[in-house]
Design a protein around this motif. Structure first.
Motif, PDB file in Angstrom:
ATOM      1  N   SER A 254       0.830  -1.213   0.000  1.00 49.11           N
ATOM      2  CA  SER A 254       0.000   0.000   0.000  1.00 49.11           C
ATOM      3  C   SER A 254       0.861   1.258   0.000  1.00 49.11           C
ATOM      4  O   SER A 254       0.499   2.272  -0.598  1.00 49.11           O
ATOM      5  CB  SER A 254      -0.926  -0.004   1.212  1.00 49.11           C
ATOM      6  OG  SER A 254      -1.844  -1.071   1.141  1.00 49.11           O
ATOM      7  N   ALA A 255       2.011   1.173   0.679  1.00 49.80           N
ATOM      8  CA  ALA A 255       2.918   2.329   0.702  1.00 49.80           C
ATOM      9  C   ALA A 255       3.426   2.658  -0.697  1.00 49.80           C
ATOM     10  O   ALA A 255       3.558   3.833  -1.066  1.00 49.80           O
ATOM     11  CB  ALA A 255       4.081   2.056   1.645  1.00 49.80           C
TER      12      ALA A 255
ATOM     13  N   MET B  96       0.742   4.553  -2.464  1.00 51.51           N
ATOM     14  CA  MET B  96       0.661   5.962  -2.054  1.00 51.51           C
ATOM     15  C   MET B  96       1.768   6.777  -2.711  1.00 51.51           C
ATOM     16  O   MET B  96       1.536   7.910  -3.158  1.00 51.51           O
ATOM     17  CB  MET B  96       0.742   6.051  -0.536  1.00 51.51           C
ATOM     18  CG  MET B  96      -0.454   5.440   0.189  1.00 51.51           C
ATOM     19  SD  MET B  96      -0.311   5.502   1.988  1.00 51.51           S
ATOM     20  CE  MET B  96      -0.500   7.263   2.270  1.00 51.51           C
ATOM     21  N   LYS B  97       2.968   6.211  -2.792  1.00 47.75           N
ATOM     22  CA  LYS B  97       4.081   6.916  -3.432  1.00 47.75           C
ATOM     23  C   LYS B  97       3.800   7.133  -4.916  1.00 47.75           C
ATOM     24  O   LYS B  97       4.072   8.218  -5.462  1.00 47.75           O
ATOM     25  CB  LYS B  97       5.366   6.103  -3.250  1.00 47.75           C
ATOM     26  CG  LYS B  97       6.596   6.743  -3.893  1.00 47.75           C
ATOM     27  CD  LYS B  97       6.915   8.097  -3.278  1.00 47.75           C
ATOM     28  CE  LYS B  97       8.187   8.689  -3.867  1.00 47.75           C
ATOM     29  NZ  LYS B  97       8.484  10.029  -3.323  1.00 47.75           N
TER      30      LYS B  97
ATOM     31  N   GLN C 114       0.867   7.375  -6.389  1.00 49.77           N
ATOM     32  CA  GLN C 114      -0.170   8.393  -6.566  1.00 49.77           C
ATOM     33  C   GLN C 114       0.359   9.785  -6.239  1.00 49.77           C
ATOM     34  O   GLN C 114      -0.090  10.776  -6.817  1.00 49.77           O
ATOM     35  CB  GLN C 114      -1.385   8.062  -5.699  1.00 49.77           C
ATOM     36  CG  GLN C 114      -2.048   6.738  -6.032  1.00 49.77           C
ATOM     37  CD  GLN C 114      -2.334   6.580  -7.506  1.00 49.77           C
ATOM     38  OE1 GLN C 114      -2.823   7.502  -8.162  1.00 49.77           O
ATOM     39  NE2 GLN C 114      -2.034   5.402  -8.041  1.00 49.77           N
ATOM     40  N   GLU C 115       1.326   9.852  -5.343  1.00 48.21           N
ATOM     41  CA  GLU C 115       1.957  11.137  -5.050  1.00 48.21           C
ATOM     42  C   GLU C 115       2.696  11.664  -6.275  1.00 48.21           C
ATOM     43  O   GLU C 115       2.622  12.855  -6.604  1.00 48.21           O
ATOM     44  CB  GLU C 115       2.918  10.976  -3.871  1.00 48.21           C
ATOM     45  CG  GLU C 115       3.617  12.266  -3.464  1.00 48.21           C
ATOM     46  CD  GLU C 115       4.610  12.057  -2.339  1.00 48.21           C
ATOM     47  OE1 GLU C 115       5.460  12.951  -2.139  1.00 48.21           O
ATOM     48  OE2 GLU C 115       4.539  11.001  -1.672  1.00 48.21           O
TER      49      GLU C 115
ATOM     50  N   GLN D  91      -6.212  11.271  -6.087  1.00 49.14           N
ATOM     51  CA  GLN D  91      -6.597  11.521  -4.702  1.00 49.14           C
ATOM     52  C   GLN D  91      -7.361  10.339  -4.113  1.00 49.14           C
ATOM     53  O   GLN D  91      -7.101   9.902  -2.994  1.00 49.14           O
ATOM     54  CB  GLN D  91      -7.452  12.784  -4.620  1.00 49.14           C
ATOM     55  CG  GLN D  91      -7.879  13.148  -3.205  1.00 49.14           C
ATOM     56  CD  GLN D  91      -8.747  14.391  -3.159  1.00 49.14           C
ATOM     57  OE1 GLN D  91      -9.119  14.928  -4.208  1.00 49.14           O
ATOM     58  NE2 GLN D  91      -9.072  14.843  -1.979  1.00 49.14           N
TER      59      GLN D  91
ATOM     60  N   TYR E  90      -5.055   7.380  -3.576  1.00 46.09           N
ATOM     61  CA  TYR E  90      -4.212   7.631  -2.403  1.00 46.09           C
ATOM     62  C   TYR E  90      -4.984   7.326  -1.121  1.00 46.09           C
ATOM     63  O   TYR E  90      -4.451   6.690  -0.185  1.00 46.09           O
ATOM     64  CB  TYR E  90      -3.739   9.085  -2.412  1.00 46.09           C
ATOM     65  CG  TYR E  90      -2.673   9.408  -1.388  1.00 46.09           C
ATOM     66  CD1 TYR E  90      -1.326   9.316  -1.710  1.00 46.09           C
ATOM     67  CD2 TYR E  90      -3.014   9.799  -0.093  1.00 46.09           C
ATOM     68  CE1 TYR E  90      -0.342   9.616  -0.779  1.00 46.09           C
ATOM     69  CE2 TYR E  90      -2.042  10.095   0.846  1.00 46.09           C
ATOM     70  CZ  TYR E  90      -0.707  10.003   0.496  1.00 46.09           C
ATOM     71  OH  TYR E  90       0.257  10.284   1.432  1.00 46.09           O
ATOM     72  N   GLU E  91      -6.242   7.772  -1.059  1.00 45.14           N
ATOM     73  CA  GLU E  91      -7.073   7.530   0.117  1.00 45.14           C
ATOM     74  C   GLU E  91      -7.296   6.034   0.334  1.00 45.14           C
ATOM     75  O   GLU E  91      -7.230   5.536   1.470  1.00 45.14           O
ATOM     76  CB  GLU E  91      -8.417   8.241  -0.029  1.00 45.14           C
ATOM     77  CG  GLU E  91      -8.321   9.759   0.032  1.00 45.14           C
ATOM     78  CD  GLU E  91      -9.661  10.423  -0.244  1.00 45.14           C
ATOM     79  OE1 GLU E  91     -10.632   9.701  -0.560  1.00 45.14           O
ATOM     80  OE2 GLU E  91      -9.735  11.660  -0.139  1.00 45.14           O
TER      81      GLU E  91
ATOM     82  N   ASN F  85      -5.401   3.506  -0.619  1.00 40.63           N
ATOM     83  CA  ASN F  85      -4.168   2.872  -0.141  1.00 40.63           C
ATOM     84  C   ASN F  85      -3.901   3.204   1.322  1.00 40.63           C
ATOM     85  O   ASN F  85      -3.423   2.354   2.079  1.00 40.63           O
ATOM     86  CB  ASN F  85      -2.978   3.302  -1.000  1.00 40.63           C
ATOM     87  CG  ASN F  85      -2.883   2.546  -2.309  1.00 40.63           C
ATOM     88  OD1 ASN F  85      -2.457   1.402  -2.344  1.00 40.63           O
ATOM     89  ND2 ASN F  85      -3.295   3.186  -3.399  1.00 40.63           N
ATOM     90  N   SER F  86      -4.212   4.438   1.737  1.00 40.66           N
ATOM     91  CA  SER F  86      -4.023   4.790   3.145  1.00 40.66           C
ATOM     92  C   SER F  86      -4.992   4.014   4.031  1.00 40.66           C
ATOM     93  O   SER F  86      -4.641   3.624   5.155  1.00 40.66           O
ATOM     94  CB  SER F  86      -4.209   6.299   3.337  1.00 40.66           C
ATOM     95  OG  SER F  86      -5.554   6.689   3.084  1.00 40.66           O
TER      96      SER F  86
END
Length: 265
Positions: A8-9, A12-13, A15-16, A240, A243-244, A246-247
């Motif tokens: 998941s991390a 997030m990276k 999508q960043e 966005q 990202y949500e 995955n968090s």
């Protein structure tokens, strides 16, 4: 479970990075000659617990395998060289490229760069330069002692000047050529609307406008960016939401680890 946290991390990276790329596209929506970038992704290595086609019984093979992925990574950014919108400026020194090709310019240190930005100017030496003061490789210069009332830049790149007091007379000042690459997406973005050739782009091929597959020139026009605001906003929303999600997966994994810890206690 820990694998899921790391997976998941990576999401997030990724999508960043997508957000950063989209933000850059939107920031340059009004930049002359700007080409939007597209971010490419690839999945990471897999842990194979069972290979597809493994024999599970005599004469029987598994139709599928058991493979657990470890996430995603960004593999590169690809410039999309679709044409931008043309804006009529009425300025005789503004030139747009209709079709393929780049203007070739020289930096003060002698290095060569390429641009789609045709907003040219005459410097104090009568030389045709970019808005940053970089010389065009063609070396178009209005010599001292010649009074020019207007510059004419033809579709084929010929540059001529109308003499003051003789509107029917013209003096030839030079020839603009365009550079073409086998792989334009392999050019390196250098900032300032400039690109540099790389081994991925291949070597330049110089041709007169309208020949050998390069475009023609349109005097009095500028090419805008090819950024589509609606498309970029959709990409922004998608990044966005991803990202949500995955968090949330990380939070769920953390809660499961906490529950396991409580059971052990």
């Amino acid at each position: 479970m820990l694998r899921g946290l790391y997976t998941s991390a990576t999401g997030m990276k990724a999508q960043e990075l997508l957000l950063d790329n989209t933000a850059n596209n939107l920031a340059n929506v009004n930049t002359t000659g700007f080409k939007r970038s597209h971010l490419d992704f690839a999945d990471l290595l897999y842990s194979t617990l069972q290979q597809p086609g493994t024999e599970v019984a005599a004469g029987q093979v598994a139709p599928t395998g058991l493979q657990i992925g470890s996430g995603v990574r960004a593999t590169g950014t690809t410039k999309v060289f679709t044409p931008g919108t043309f804006e009529q400026t009425g300025n005789s020194l503004d030139v747009a490229i209709e079709g393929d090709g780049f203007f070739k310019v020289q930096l003060p240190n002698g290095e060569v760069r390429y641009t789609r930005d045709g907003a040219f100017r005459l410097d104090n030496n009568g030389q045709l330069v970019t808005t940053n003061g970089y010389l065009l490789d063609a070396g178009i210069t209005v010599q001292d002692g010649i009074s020019i009332t207007k510059l004419n830049i033809g579709e084929d790149g010929t540059v001529s000047g109308v003499l003051e007091g003789s509107p029917q007379s013209a003096v030839q000042l030079g020839q603009l050529q365009l550079a073409r690459f086998l792989n334009s997406a392999g050019l390196s973005s250098e900032g300032g609307n400039l690109y540099a050739a790389t081994p991925a782009s291949g070597n330049e091929v110089l041709s007169n406008p309208g020949e050998a597959g390069v475009g023609i020139l349109r005097q009095g026009f500028l090419e805008g960016s090819n950024v589509e605001v609606v498309t970029e906003l959709i990409s922004l929303i998608s990044a966005q939401r991803a990202y949500e999600i995955n968090s949330r997966a990380i939070r769920a994994g953390d809660e499961m680890l906490s529950t396991t810890s409580d059971i052990v206690r």
